[in-house]
Design an enzyme around this catalytic site. Sequence first.
Site, PDB file in Angstrom:
ATOM      1  N   THR A 149      -7.791   4.241  -9.690  1.00 38.26           N
ATOM      2  CA  THR A 149      -9.255   4.305  -9.714  1.00 38.26           C
ATOM      3  C   THR A 149      -9.676   5.548 -10.494  1.00 38.26           C
ATOM      4  O   THR A 149      -9.007   6.578 -10.445  1.00 38.26           O
ATOM      5  CB  THR A 149      -9.828   4.388  -8.285  1.00 38.26           C
ATOM      6  OG1 THR A 149      -9.143   5.412  -7.582  1.00 38.26           O
ATOM      7  CG2 THR A 149      -9.652   3.067  -7.552  1.00 38.26           C
ATOM      8  N   ALA A 191     -12.580   5.656  -0.810  1.00 37.28           N
ATOM      9  CA  ALA A 191     -11.905   6.884  -0.393  1.00 37.28           C
ATOM     10  C   ALA A 191     -11.305   6.601   0.975  1.00 37.28           C
ATOM     11  O   ALA A 191     -11.891   6.931   2.005  1.00 37.28           O
ATOM     12  CB  ALA A 191     -12.881   8.048  -0.337  1.00 37.28           C
ATOM     13  N   CYS A 197      -4.111   9.512  -7.651  1.00 33.30           N
ATOM     14  CA  CYS A 197      -5.221   9.221  -6.746  1.00 33.30           C
ATOM     15  C   CYS A 197      -6.267  10.322  -6.873  1.00 33.30           C
ATOM     16  O   CYS A 197      -5.940  11.505  -6.774  1.00 33.30           O
ATOM     17  CB  CYS A 197      -4.724   9.144  -5.303  1.00 33.30           C
ATOM     18  SG  CYS A 197      -6.064   8.898  -4.136  1.00 33.30           S
ATOM     19  N   LYS A 252       0.853  -1.179   0.000  1.00 30.31           N
ATOM     20  CA  LYS A 252       0.000   0.000   0.000  1.00 30.31           C
ATOM     21  C   LYS A 252       0.894   1.236   0.000  1.00 30.31           C
ATOM     22  O   LYS A 252       1.923   1.257   0.655  1.00 30.31           O
ATOM     23  CB  LYS A 252      -0.918  -0.004   1.227  1.00 30.31           C
ATOM     24  CG  LYS A 252      -1.677   1.286   1.390  1.00 30.31           C
ATOM     25  CD  LYS A 252      -3.074   1.120   1.927  1.00 30.31           C
ATOM     26  CE  LYS A 252      -3.840   2.439   1.905  1.00 30.31           C
ATOM     27  NZ  LYS A 252      -4.464   2.747   0.623  1.00 30.31           N
TER      28      LYS A 252
HETATM   29  C1  LIG Z   1      -9.498  -0.176  -1.507  1.00 30.59           C
HETATM   30  C2  LIG Z   1      -8.557   0.403  -2.512  1.00 30.59           C
HETATM   31  C3  LIG Z   1      -7.415   1.064  -2.078  1.00 30.59           C
HETATM   32  C4  LIG Z   1      -6.509   1.573  -3.005  1.00 30.59           C
HETATM   33  N1  LIG Z   1      -5.364   2.196  -2.565  1.00 30.59           N
HETATM   34  C5  LIG Z   1      -4.415   2.571  -3.456  1.00 30.59           C
HETATM   35  C6  LIG Z   1      -3.152   3.087  -3.021  1.00 30.59           C
HETATM   36  O1  LIG Z   1      -2.879   3.213  -1.829  1.00 30.59           O
HETATM   37  N2  LIG Z   1      -2.243   3.426  -3.964  1.00 30.59           N
HETATM   38  C7  LIG Z   1      -2.482   3.268  -5.302  1.00 30.59           C
HETATM   39  O2  LIG Z   1      -1.605   3.547  -6.099  1.00 30.59           O
HETATM   40  N3  LIG Z   1      -3.675   2.785  -5.740  1.00 30.59           N
HETATM   41  C8  LIG Z   1      -4.635   2.433  -4.855  1.00 30.59           C
HETATM   42  N4  LIG Z   1      -5.831   1.901  -5.319  1.00 30.59           N
HETATM   43  C9  LIG Z   1      -6.058   1.738  -6.750  1.00 30.59           C
HETATM   44  C10 LIG Z   1      -5.777   0.321  -7.201  1.00 30.59           C
HETATM   45  O3  LIG Z   1      -4.409   0.010  -7.040  1.00 30.59           O
HETATM   46  C11 LIG Z   1      -6.175   0.091  -8.667  1.00 30.59           C
HETATM   47  O4  LIG Z   1      -5.428   0.967  -9.473  1.00 30.59           O
HETATM   48  C12 LIG Z   1      -7.645   0.328  -8.953  1.00 30.59           C
HETATM   49  O5  LIG Z   1      -8.435  -0.141  -7.883  1.00 30.59           O
HETATM   50  C13 LIG Z   1      -8.130  -0.342 -10.248  1.00 30.59           C
HETATM   51  O6  LIG Z   1      -8.005  -1.735 -10.230  1.00 30.59           O
HETATM   52  P1  LIG Z   1      -9.161  -2.772  -9.785  1.00 30.59           P
HETATM   53  O7  LIG Z   1     -10.417  -2.446 -10.512  1.00 30.59           O
HETATM   54  O8  LIG Z   1      -8.611  -4.124 -10.098  1.00 30.59           O
HETATM   55  O9  LIG Z   1      -9.324  -2.581  -8.301  1.00 30.59           O
HETATM   56  C14 LIG Z   1      -6.767   1.431  -4.396  1.00 30.59           C
HETATM   57  C15 LIG Z   1      -7.942   0.798  -4.809  1.00 30.59           C
HETATM   58  C16 LIG Z   1      -8.835   0.280  -3.902  1.00 30.59           C
HETATM   59  C17 LIG Z   1     -10.082  -0.399  -4.398  1.00 30.59           C
END
Ligand SMILES: Cc1cc2nc3c(=O)[nH]c(=O)nc-3n(C[C@H](O)[C@H](O)[C@H](O)COP(=O)(O)O)c2cc1C
Lengths: 265, 324
Positions: B212, B90, B148, B65
């Site tokens: 995201t 978030a 982000c 993370k």
């Molecule tokens: C619960 C959650 C926490 C996330 N925290 C981070 C983070 O700390 N750093 C980051 O670069 N991306 C973060 N993301 C983004 C994910 O790494 C990823 O880019 C995004 O969720 C899209 O992929 P997915 O649809 O497979 O989840 C987070 C996503 C989720 C759902």
Amino acid sequence: MNEFAKHKIKEARILKIEQETPTVKTFELGVSLDAVPGQFVMVWLPRVAEKPFTLIKTGNTIAITVKKRGGFTEKLFQLKEGSYLGIRGPYGKGFTWNGVKKACIVAGGIGTAALLRLVEELAKNKASVDFVADFKTKSEILFKERIEKVANLHIITEDGSFGTKGFCPDFLMGFLKKNEYDKLYCCGPELMMVKVLELCKKFDLKAEFAVERYMKCAVGLCGQCCLDEWLVCRDGPVLSSEQLLKSKEFGKFYYLKSGKKVAIQ
Amino acid sequence: MKEVALCFLNLFIFIFGWVLLPVLETTFCNVSLKNPLILASGILGLNKNNLLRAQRGGAGAVTIKSVSLEERSGHETPNIAFFEAGMLNAFGYCNPGIEEALKEFSDLSCFEVPVIASCTASNASDFAKLVEALDKLDFAAIELPLSCPHTPGHGLLVGQGTPEATKEIVEACRKKTKKPLLVKINASLPGIAEIALAAEKAGANAITCSNTLGPGMVIDINSTKPVLAFKVGGVSGHAIRPIVVRSVYDLYERIKIPIIGLGGISRGEHVIELLMAGASCVGIGTAIALRGHNVFEKCCNEMLGWMKKHGYKSIEELIGLAHE
Ligand SMILES: Cc1cc2nc3c(=O)[nH]c(=O)nc-3n(C[C@H](O)[C@H](O)[C@H](O)COP(=O)(O)O)c2cc1C
Ligand SMILES: Cc1cc2nc3c(=O)[nH]c(=O)nc-3n(C[C@H](O)[C@H](O)[C@H](O)COP(=O)(O)OP(=O)(O)OC[C@H]3O[C@@H](n4cnc5c(N)ncnc54)[C@H](O)[C@@H]3O)c2cc1C
Ligand code: FES
């Protein structure tokens, strides 16, 4: 239902509020839900927060029993019948009691709530249950009538204002010497659960514990609720004595809201 | 005699295997991976125990993370809100801070798969400090999420999603490490190719696309209130997959460095689609909530099944296939 949609917030307005003790209230909520004893829901109070609570009733309506602790629970305590709450869930893995004929249940304080549906299910299966419940003082005793109906209830108070005076694990020792149980179930303050786990090991007794960790997502994504390699929201909150005996963190460490690891006092 | 027979047997198995069975092994930025699936940053990743679980679930690599210089508790709950085609989050970059992270990840010997670091900051000099600290540990690469959509002071909310900011941050970090630098961008933005080009020029080794999307909002109509405490959050899951596929497809035509594609991937067939668009590796996050921590293993089996049926033998054959 669609795999994402099943986690959407459901309206669960307050139907009835009961003051159980000076610091504990039960809220009956208008939403229909099935769940295994030990499973929990995330309860959302708009503009305040969302926190985990065990279900003490399921079916056409559900109920949660809440102990006043900090900001969120204080706000819950100000709500009236008809107030809006949202829930999502049920989440987690509940208790298992297949084939259990004689059980011992050990509860500490608000932990009694997590064990209430279990004792009723055990009774339905005609199991005989010794229920040892530990409370601070007489006015904090919870669910006395409901438990007495289905189990042999032994109340311990820390100040001796009701039942036996003392500390639950000491009392339990005597019970375990005299009786052979198929299984023990426990929920309470973590340091008490650690003591109970030691006793289970000593008496070679299989047990299940309902464990608490700080939760945010409840769906196994954020990692906040971890206890060793387990995620309490997904693999728990009920964990077995076999699992916990292997744990390096149970009774020792938990994770703050930031994810920082700190020692349990 | 026995050795010769054994040698022939091995050769036979090798040739037979090569003819019939596809393999998922691949290399990415000179790191070999047993499969191209990477645990996305922010999903689990708070500590080693969390990451080990993804390793056991079959991930080819895992990402921590994102850590910041300071300890952060993040936004109030609800941090997560669901809708029919995905979810919003978030969390607000909750993390124990770099000091704790350095302790936690100082020994990575329990991992069989590469571990990727991720860090976030408000400006280039803080990013550089973090990269300098993370460089000393055994991470296989360092990811910079400049994308982000829901944390004040970070990512899009502090203007990191521009070619200029990307250039400045990547250049500052490049000076601090020889490890592969991955720049994570956001497919919600219009000019992603320009951002990716700026990163490439500044010395990035790969682009991660996408964070995201959005931010979006979910309102609970019964209470008339937005569900998330922060009101808005980044969108992930099924809904964003086509946007990610298109973005990776576009990037593949514009940049030379490899791409990690992610967003809404939950099945082996989705992975293959993204490889065909031009991704070299594929990240998985949200799908863990749907299919469990062994979603990686499940996707691998689905990929192998599909590749076998259609006569593909390697990941490399699939990368960028949609462009031919
Ligand atoms: C619960 C959650 C926490 C996330 N925290 C981070 C983070 O700390 N750093 C980051 O670069 N991306 C973060 N993301 C983004 C994910 O790494 C990823 O880019 C995004 O969720 C899209 O992929 P997915 O649809 O497979 O989840 C987070 C996503 C989720 C759902
Ligand atoms: C699976 C599970 C089931 C629970 N069931 C019940 C129940 O049936 N009845 C009941 O009264 N309480 C239950 N709790 C505890 C309850 O969630 C906390 O008491 C409540 O969140 C306190 O919030 P607060 O804002 O009032 O207190 P705060 O002042 O914020 O916190 C007081 C303490 O509550 C705990 N806590 C706070 N937030 C969370 C969180 N998001 N997740 C987990 N723990 C938290 C922490 O240990 C903290 O030290 C359960 C917890 C878990 C994990
Ligand atoms: S609360 Fe997020 S993983 Fe358990």
